[in-house]
Design a protein around this motif. Structure first.
Motif, PDB file in Angstrom:
ATOM      1  N   ASP A 116      39.325 -16.016 115.284  1.00  0.00           N
ATOM      2  CA  ASP A 116      40.707 -16.508 115.271  1.00  0.00           C
ATOM      3  C   ASP A 116      40.744 -18.025 115.105  1.00  0.00           C
ATOM      4  OD1 ASP A 116      41.739 -13.952 115.597  1.00  0.00           O
ATOM      5  OD2 ASP A 116      42.040 -14.169 117.769  1.00  0.00           O
ATOM      6  N   SER A 117      39.848 -18.720 115.779  1.00  0.00           N
ATOM      7  CA  SER A 117      39.792 -20.182 115.669  1.00  0.00           C
ATOM      8  C   SER A 117      39.451 -20.614 114.253  1.00  0.00           C
ATOM      9  CB  SER A 117      38.762 -20.749 116.650  1.00  0.00           C
ATOM     10  OG  SER A 117      39.177 -20.543 117.981  1.00  0.00           O
ATOM     11  N   VAL A 121      41.869 -22.921 111.781  1.00  0.00           N
ATOM     12  CA  VAL A 121      41.411 -24.198 111.211  1.00  0.00           C
ATOM     13  C   VAL A 121      41.490 -24.151 109.693  1.00  0.00           C
ATOM     14  CG1 VAL A 121      39.387 -25.685 110.892  1.00  0.00           C
ATOM     15  CG2 VAL A 121      39.998 -24.874 113.174  1.00  0.00           C
ATOM     16  N   LEU A 122      41.072 -23.053 109.085  1.00  0.00           N
ATOM     17  CA  LEU A 122      41.130 -22.938 107.624  1.00  0.00           C
ATOM     18  C   LEU A 122      42.564 -22.957 107.100  1.00  0.00           C
ATOM     19  CD1 LEU A 122      38.305 -20.308 106.985  1.00  0.00           C
ATOM     20  CD2 LEU A 122      38.242 -22.782 106.537  1.00  0.00           C
ATOM     21  N   ALA A 123      43.514 -22.550 107.950  1.00  0.00           N
ATOM     22  CA  ALA A 123      44.935 -22.580 107.568  1.00  0.00           C
ATOM     23  C   ALA A 123      45.572 -23.933 107.896  1.00  0.00           C
ATOM     24  CB  ALA A 123      45.680 -21.450 108.279  1.00  0.00           C
ATOM     25  N   PRO A 127      42.728 -24.527 116.786  1.00  0.00           N
ATOM     26  CA  PRO A 127      42.430 -23.338 117.581  1.00  0.00           C
ATOM     27  C   PRO A 127      43.174 -23.375 118.917  1.00  0.00           C
ATOM     28  CG  PRO A 127      40.405 -24.501 116.949  1.00  0.00           C
ATOM     29  CD  PRO A 127      41.557 -25.354 116.554  1.00  0.00           C
ATOM     30  N   ASP A 128      43.479 -22.213 119.466  1.00  0.00           N
ATOM     31  CA  ASP A 128      44.136 -22.141 120.774  1.00  0.00           C
ATOM     32  C   ASP A 128      43.278 -22.761 121.875  1.00  0.00           C
ATOM     33  OD1 ASP A 128      46.260 -20.798 119.630  1.00  0.00           O
ATOM     34  OD2 ASP A 128      45.469 -18.812 120.135  1.00  0.00           O
ATOM     35  N   THR A 129      41.976 -22.770 121.686  1.00  0.00           N
ATOM     36  CA  THR A 129      41.064 -23.225 122.729  1.00  0.00           C
ATOM     37  C   THR A 129      40.685 -24.699 122.625  1.00  0.00           C
ATOM     38  OG1 THR A 129      39.223 -22.472 121.370  1.00  0.00           O
ATOM     39  CG2 THR A 129      40.050 -20.934 123.055  1.00  0.00           C
TER      40      THR A 129
END
Length: 139
Positions: A116-117, A121-123, A127-129
């Motif tokens: 998910d991270s 990042v690619l978008a 990241p949430d974290t």
């Protein structure tokens, strides 16, 4: 240190910093009760493993349990290259690998969080974290 003189068990729950590295040394151990146990599940370099082996041999402490070891702290250039041999052979120690996350559902969650991270990042997002979000937003 008062806690050492009174406790039957001392459990280390500290981060490894310049101030905490080697906090459990020969002097610390001399203050413990002979029937006391030391437990380290925090960071290996909080302790001086040779001093612990000495204390066990001298009967200064009753036992030692750990799942973290000095040689694992890669940030320390001068770290030992193995676990103190006397700890491995002592009948007064319980040593285990640091495997708290080694179950399938936790490893799956770690993998999914990492994926998910990467997607975020690619978008172009974060990241949430991310731990320094406020700093990054200010730039």
């Amino acid at each position: 240190m008062e806690i050492c003189r009174r406790a039957d068990s001392v459990v280390l729950a500290l981060p490894l910093t310049a101030e905490t590295q080697g906090i459990v040394d020969a002097e610390f151990l001399k203050q413990m009760r002979p029937q006391a146990y030391l437990i380290n599940t925090a960071r290996g370099s909080l302790v001086d493993e040779a001093a612990i082996a000495d204390a066990l041999e001298a009967g200064t402490i009753a036992g030692y349990a750990a799942d973290v070891f000095e040689f694992e702290d890669w940030a320390r250039v001068e770290r030992p290259r193995s676990i103190e041999a006397r700890l491995i052979t002592s009948p007064k120690t319980v040593l285990s690998p640091h495997l708290g996350s080694a179950v399938t559902y936790i490893r799956r969650q770690i993998t999914e969080s990492a994926a998910d991270s990467i997607i975020k990042v690619l978008a172009g997002g974060l990241p949430d974290t991310v731990i320094n979000r406020s700093y990054l937003k200010g730039r």
